[in-house]
Design a protein around this motif. Structure first.
Motif, short mmCIF file in Angstrom:
data_model
loop_
_atom_site.label_atom_id
_atom_site.label_comp_id
_atom_site.label_asym_id
_atom_site.label_seq_id
_atom_site.Cartn_x
_atom_site.Cartn_y
_atom_site.Cartn_z
N PRO A 20 -7.62 1.01 -6.30
CA PRO A 20 -7.05 2.29 -6.75
C PRO A 20 -7.49 3.45 -5.86
N THR A 21 -6.59 4.40 -5.63
CA THR A 21 -6.94 5.52 -4.73
C THR A 21 -6.79 6.89 -5.37
N THR A 22 -6.41 6.95 -6.65
CA THR A 22 -6.46 8.24 -7.36
C THR A 22 -7.56 8.13 -8.41
N LEU A 23 -8.04 9.28 -8.86
CA LEU A 23 -9.09 9.25 -9.89
C LEU A 23 -8.55 8.60 -11.16
N GLY B 143 0.81 -1.21 0.00
CA GLY B 143 0.00 0.00 0.00
C GLY B 143 0.84 1.26 0.00
N ASP B 144 0.26 2.32 -0.55
CA ASP B 144 0.88 3.64 -0.51
C ASP B 144 0.83 4.13 0.93
N LEU B 145 1.99 4.49 1.44
CA LEU B 145 2.12 4.96 2.82
C LEU B 145 1.13 6.08 3.14
N ARG B 146 0.84 6.90 2.14
CA ARG B 146 -0.09 8.03 2.33
C ARG B 146 -1.48 7.56 2.70
N LEU B 147 -1.80 6.33 2.37
CA LEU B 147 -3.15 5.82 2.59
C LEU B 147 -3.27 5.02 3.88
N GLY C 206 -2.17 4.78 -6.14
CA GLY C 206 -2.39 5.34 -7.48
C GLY C 206 -1.83 4.41 -8.54
N GLY C 207 -1.79 4.91 -9.77
CA GLY C 207 -1.36 4.08 -10.90
C GLY C 207 0.06 3.54 -10.77
N VAL C 208 0.94 4.31 -10.11
CA VAL C 208 2.31 3.83 -9.95
C VAL C 208 2.31 2.57 -9.08
N MET C 209 1.60 2.65 -7.95
CA MET C 209 1.54 1.50 -7.03
C MET C 209 0.82 0.32 -7.65
N THR C 210 -0.28 0.59 -8.36
CA THR C 210 -1.06 -0.53 -8.89
C THR C 210 -0.31 -1.19 -10.06
N ASP C 211 0.36 -0.41 -10.89
CA ASP C 211 1.15 -0.99 -12.00
C ASP C 211 2.29 -1.86 -11.45
N LEU C 212 2.98 -1.33 -10.43
CA LEU C 212 4.14 -2.05 -9.88
C LEU C 212 3.71 -3.28 -9.08
N GLY D 289 -5.60 -5.06 -16.71
CA GLY D 289 -4.59 -6.09 -16.55
C GLY D 289 -3.19 -5.73 -17.01
N LYS D 290 -2.98 -4.47 -17.45
CA LYS D 290 -1.61 -4.10 -17.85
C LYS D 290 -0.84 -3.72 -16.60
N THR D 291 0.31 -4.36 -16.38
CA THR D 291 1.17 -3.97 -15.27
C THR D 291 2.44 -3.40 -15.89
N PRO E 148 7.55 7.36 -5.73
CA PRO E 148 7.27 8.42 -6.71
C PRO E 148 7.38 7.87 -8.13
N GLU E 149 6.80 8.60 -9.07
CA GLU E 149 6.81 8.19 -10.49
C GLU E 149 8.24 7.85 -10.96
N GLU E 150 9.24 8.60 -10.50
CA GLU E 150 10.64 8.36 -10.95
C GLU E 150 11.15 7.00 -10.48
N GLU E 151 10.50 6.43 -9.49
CA GLU E 151 10.96 5.12 -8.98
C GLU E 151 10.08 3.98 -9.46
N LYS E 152 9.34 4.23 -10.55
CA LYS E 152 8.52 3.15 -11.11
C LYS E 152 9.45 2.23 -11.91
N LYS E 153 10.28 1.53 -11.17
CA LYS E 153 11.38 0.76 -11.77
C LYS E 153 11.35 -0.67 -11.25
N SER F 135 -14.37 7.27 -1.12
CA SER F 135 -13.99 8.04 0.09
C SER F 135 -12.46 8.21 0.16
N PHE F 136 -11.70 7.32 -0.47
CA PHE F 136 -10.24 7.48 -0.46
C PHE F 136 -9.80 8.73 -1.23
N LEU F 137 -10.70 9.23 -2.10
CA LEU F 137 -10.32 10.40 -2.91
C LEU F 137 -10.35 11.70 -2.10
#
Ligand code: NAD
Length: 354
Positions: free
Chosen positions: A114-117, A33-37, A90-96, A127-129, A58-63, A154-156
């Motif tokens: 998912p927790t971002t719009l 999970g995203d620490l922010r959540l 968000g998408g970074v966490m869900t993709d990774l 299903g794309k990761t 962060p997006e830069e660490e989507k590695k 409500s997460f939004l």
């Protein structure tokens, strides 16, 4: 509310206001999970599995290097084949996290929360990761659909406004793919995002993904706005958020479609797009910086008959049409030069007006 999806669709799609623990996996499960959540998760009375990972990515660490310690952690516990991984963020966490779930023991089940719009309306479904390589975004990944998607609105509540607006662009994209000008114009007005729009976008994407899970044909339409968008996003040094870049790419695609002789768009729609995008003008890179990035697009291929010194690239482009579904065309990357110039001009005009 359970969204109606095509029969046999790999993912159960649930849209609710508040999270419900009954929606979590029944057997063994873990969480990334995203620490922010974390606080929101606890406050909602949701349980935390003992081997949960709370991370800030962060997006830069989507590695790939980000997911390796997660895999090592699961193997140390050890988690077995029957585990279900829950991805929260968000998408970074869900993709990774989806990528990690598809790699661990050659693939374990996962759920996506998912927790971002942007992630609710688009990234979490289909299903794309993926992860980024130095050469570009999402150049490595798998197709591994989650068993269940749970979008809790409500997460939004804690999501910054810029990220809410960022997600709006993927909704506008859906309307333009369908040729639904009225819906696009409604979403471009000032005012809050409606959950009914998210439902409509998810239902549409579920249908497309079900018919073409591996992006061999129809699913490519979902890339509307992404060709120029990805180039602008990278050329801005990722100062532009993904959805914002897609928004700019959408206006660029409308202008390209008109140049290709397709039906013109209602001027009111182009004005609305330009008005909403005008604040992003300073982040729009010069054409010279975009061209090499367009040529690097995942869907680009080198055109024959050109030398290495002066490579010409053909790009798979999606062209929207008012009142009708978007169409696909292969065009030289240079075809974007003039729409890019017009885009800059329209944004500039809006900024002078404001
Ligand atoms: N797999 C797909 O089909 C697909 C489709 C579109 C986009 N994507 C990917 O999605 C990514 C972008 O996703 P994104 O826009 O969600 O960005 P993101 O995941 O970086 O999240 C944005 C920011 O919001 C924070 N955040 C997340 N949820 C929050 C909440 N509820 N409250 C407060 N803060 C919160 C995050 O920590 C982060 O700082 C890109 O990497 C893109 O490639 C994937």
């Amino acid at each position: 509310m359970r969204l109606a999806t095509p029969s046999g669709f790999a993912t159960e799609v649930i849209l609710v206001e508040h999270p419900d623990r009954a929606l979590l996996p029944e057997g063994a499960w873990t969480l990334v999970g995203d620490l922010r959540l974390r606080d929101a998760w606890t406050r909602a009375g949701l349980p935390e599995p003992s081997h949960a990972l709370w991370v800030a990515v962060p997006e830069e660490e989507k590695k790939l290097r980000t997911v390796v310690p997660w895999l090592e952690h699961w193997a140390r516990v050890p988690l077995h084949r029957d585990v279900t991984v829950v991805a929260l963020g968000g998408g970074v966490m869900t993709d990774l996290t989806g990528l990690a779930a598809s790699l661990y023991l050659r693939g374990v089940a996962w759920q996506v929360w998912p927790t971002t719009l942007l992630a609710m309306a688009d990234a979490a479904l289909g299903g794309k990761t993926g992860a980024d390589l130095a050469a570009g975004k999402n150049l490595v990944g798998t197709f591994h659909p989650p068993r269940r998607l749970v979008a809790c609105t409500s997460f939004l509540e804690g999501l910054p406004l810029r990220h809410m607006e960022n997600g709006r662009w993927e909704l506008v994209k859906t309307a333009l793919i369908q040729g639904a000008m009225g819906w696009a114009m409604e979403m471009l007005q000032e005012g809050p995002v409606k959950i009914a729009w998210v439902e409509r976008a998810l239902a549409f994407k579920a249908g497309v993904v079900h018919r073409d899970p591996r992006e061999a044909g129809e699913r490519r339409l979902l890339n509307l706005g992404h060709t120029l968008g990805h180039a602008l996003e990278a050329a801005s040094g990722y100062q532009l958020l993904h959805g914002e870049a897609v928004g700019l790419g959408l206006l660029g695609s409308c202008l390209l479609a008109e140049e290709q002789g397709l039906k013109p768009f209602p001027p009111a729609l182009l004005d609305l797009l330009a008005r909403r995008l005008a604040p992003l003008a300073p982040l729009v890179a010069a054409w010279g910086d975009c061209l090499p990035l367009l040529a690097r697009d995942k869907k680009a291929k080198q055109a024959s008959g050109h030398t290495e010194d002066a490579p010409a690239t053909e790009i798979h482009c999606i062209l929207p049409r008012p009142g009708e579904p978007a169409i696909q065309r292969v065009l030289p990357s240079q075809a974007w030069e003039s729409p890019h110039a017009k885009l800059q001009l329209l944004l500039h005009r809006e900024n002078v007006r404001a």
